[in-house]
Every structure is written in structure tokens, then in C-alpha cells.
Design an enzyme around this catalytic site. Structure first.
Site, PDB file in Angstrom:
ATOM      1  N   PHE A  29       0.827  -1.207   0.000  1.00 41.25           N
ATOM      2  CA  PHE A  29       0.000   0.000   0.000  1.00 41.25           C
ATOM      3  C   PHE A  29       0.861   1.256   0.000  1.00 41.25           C
ATOM      4  CE2 PHE A  29      -2.787   3.045   2.393  1.00 41.25           C
ATOM      5  CZ  PHE A  29      -3.784   3.152   1.432  1.00 41.25           C
ATOM      6  N   SER A  97       3.274  -6.857   2.594  1.00 44.14           N
ATOM      7  CA  SER A  97       2.281  -6.019   3.267  1.00 44.14           C
ATOM      8  C   SER A  97       0.899  -6.173   2.624  1.00 44.14           C
ATOM      9  CB  SER A  97       2.755  -4.562   3.258  1.00 44.14           C
ATOM     10  OG  SER A  97       1.996  -3.780   4.144  1.00 44.14           O
ATOM     11  N   MET A  98       0.316  -5.090   2.076  1.00 44.39           N
ATOM     12  CA  MET A  98      -0.955  -5.226   1.378  1.00 44.39           C
ATOM     13  C   MET A  98      -0.841  -6.202   0.222  1.00 44.39           C
ATOM     14  SD  MET A  98      -3.242  -2.393  -0.694  1.00 44.39           S
ATOM     15  CE  MET A  98      -2.158  -2.365  -2.131  1.00 44.39           C
ATOM     16  N   ASP A 198       8.223  -4.287  13.581  1.00 42.50           N
ATOM     17  CA  ASP A 198       7.515  -3.759  12.416  1.00 42.50           C
ATOM     18  C   ASP A 198       6.651  -2.604  12.897  1.00 42.50           C
ATOM     19  OD1 ASP A 198       5.705  -3.263  10.321  1.00 42.50           O
ATOM     20  OD2 ASP A 198       5.695  -5.350   9.673  1.00 42.50           O
ATOM     21  N   HIS A 228       9.581  -3.138   8.499  1.00 43.67           N
ATOM     22  CA  HIS A 228       8.450  -3.573   7.665  1.00 43.67           C
ATOM     23  C   HIS A 228       8.830  -3.916   6.221  1.00 43.67           C
ATOM     24  CE1 HIS A 228       4.378  -4.087   6.365  1.00 43.67           C
ATOM     25  NE2 HIS A 228       4.499  -3.141   5.451  1.00 43.67           N
TER      26      HIS A 228
END
Length: 254
Positions: A29, A97-98, A198, A228
């Protein structure tokens, strides 16, 4: 709107015996293909076919993201998967992530067409109670401060937006829910990397994934020296090497 120079898509057909396998990688994202480029280049050097598309609304300006839906992001990956399935015998999915949430959704939807899944700090929920008002807030406020560059390694810039587009974030929250609800449909072999520190995605996301999927072949690897955006961080070489070994093991078993 022009695409930023660092946000260009990446594709390679592969070479040698490994070209029978394709790998589709998804960035996260407000990010861009830049976050997955070193991963993709490693897989390319190993011979695999690789694709790193740019998700709509990303790699341009954060206001563009507010004009997109999660279905727009998914459709780009879905079309890429269809192409890879025609060009390769097996296809693996990898997401940051996303991007991890999106490839989980694809695994839910496509079943045996996906040979395996690699996740790096996947995002499927948040513990931030402030986002409870997001359905209303996204209608009146365009953005929040950004979440870019959660990277431990000095001097690394992932090239993500410096603002968090709230309409797009609301779309992400819708994607989280539908993906969580169907996690039991994930049966493919799964390799998950999770940073012990994270500042973007809480540990609950990874725990939810592991608790709800139906996969029998599951490996979780903790990353002690990355934040992250681990694909650009100190543990990136381990991610690349372990993912390569995972893909080769699954393809050999098949």
C-alpha cells in the site's frame, strides 16, 4: 499522471529449466514495484519467469490512489496471473504487506492454479482503534501522514508516498475483511517472513493468517534485523534465498 521513474514495472520470461515456473510479486500500500525489484531480480537470475506489476493509483501521486478500489488492484494481479499461467507450468505468488493480502485473496480464489505463496509482513487487519471511524473520515479528509520507509538499513528509500490516502485506506480495510473471512480456502504451501520489529503492521496480522489458513505445508521465518519493508532491508538476502529454495522444493515435489 506520469509514473515515477522508480515505479516502473518489471517482467522477465525466465531462462533454462526454471523458466517453467513463474512468480508474480505484489508491492504494498502506497508503495511501488521498487520495493520488490531486488527480489524480482534475484528470481530472474535464478531462471524463473517473473512479473512485478504496478498497482493502480500507485507510483504516481497519492491523490491518484484515492480514485481506485481494491478490486482495481486485484484485477491487475488477476490478469497477470492469467498471463503467467499460459506461459509457465506452475505459478507462485509473493506479496509484501498489502501485497500479501492481495496474493492471499488470489490463492483463495484460484486454488490449484497457484502452486505456492510467499508472504513478507502480510497485512490483513489492524489493531489501531482509530480506524473504526474510517468509513466516515475518508469522506471528509483526503489523507494522513505517510508510513513510508520503515526500513532498518540506513540510506534506503522505498519510494512510497509521503501521505496515506484515506479513501484508498478504506478500500484496503474492505480487502482485509473479505480476505480474512475466506482464509480457510488457502490450501497451498505457504512461506511467511515476519519482522520481529515492524512499525507498520502489527503481529496480529501474521498470527491471523497462520491460525486460519488450511495449508499443511507452512513455514514461518522471523526476521531479526529488518523492519516492515524487509525486501529492501538487512534480511533481504535471506528472504530471496529461502524463497528460491521453497519454490524449487515445491516444484520438485510436484
Amino acid at each position: 499522471m506520469p509514473v515515477q521513474a522508480h515505479a516502473e514495472e518489471f517482467r522477465s520470461p525466465g531462462h533454462g529449466p526454471e523458466a517453467a515456473t513463474g512468480v508474480l510479486l505484489s508491492h504494498g500500500f502506497t508503495g511501488s514495484p521498487k520495493a520488490m525489484r531486488p527480489f524480482a531480480e534475484h528470481l530472474t537470475a535464478e531462471g524463473f519467469g517473473v512479473a512485478v506489476p504496478r498497482l493502480p493509483g500507485h507510483g504516481t501521486h497519492w491523490r491518484e490512489a484515492n480514485k481506485t478500489t481494491w478490486q482495481d488492484w486485484y484485477a491487475v494481479l488477476d490478469n497477470e496471473l492469467e498471463r503467467l499461467r499460459k506461459e509457465h507450468d506452475q505459478v507462485f505468488l509473493a506479496g509484501l504487506s498489502m501485497g500479501g493480502c492481495l496474493v492471499l485473496r488470489m490463492a483463495e480464489e484460484h486454488g490449484a492454479d497457484v502452486s505456492g505463496v510467499v508472504l513478507v509482513n502480510p497485512s490483513v487487519q489492524t489493531d489501531d482503534k482509530r480506524l473504526a471511524v474510517l468509513p466516515v473520515l475518508q469522506r471528509v479528509l483526503p489523507s494522513f501522514p505517510g508510513i513510508a520507509n520503515d526500513i532498518k538499513k540506513p540510506g534506503v528509500d522505498e519510494g512510497a508516498y509521503d501521505r496515506m490516502p484515506l479513501r484508498a485506506l478504506y478500500q484496503l480495510s474492505l480487502l482485509w475483511k473479505i480476505t480474512r473471512d475466506d482464509l480457510a480456502k488457502v490450501t497451498q504451501p505457504l512461506l511467511m517472513f515476519r519482522s520481529t520489529v515492524d512499525h507498520v503492521v502489527e503481529p496480529s496480522s501474521g498470527r491471523t493468517v497462520l491460525a486460519r489458513i488450511s495449508s499443511r505445508d507452512v513455514t514461518e521465518t522471523l526476521l531479526e534485523d529488518s523492519y516492515h519493508v524487509a525486501t529492501l532491508d538487512n534480511d533481504a538476502p535471506r528472504i530471496f534465498a529461502d524463497s528460491t529454495a521453497f519454490i524449487r522444493r515445491i516444484t520438485a515435489d510436484a
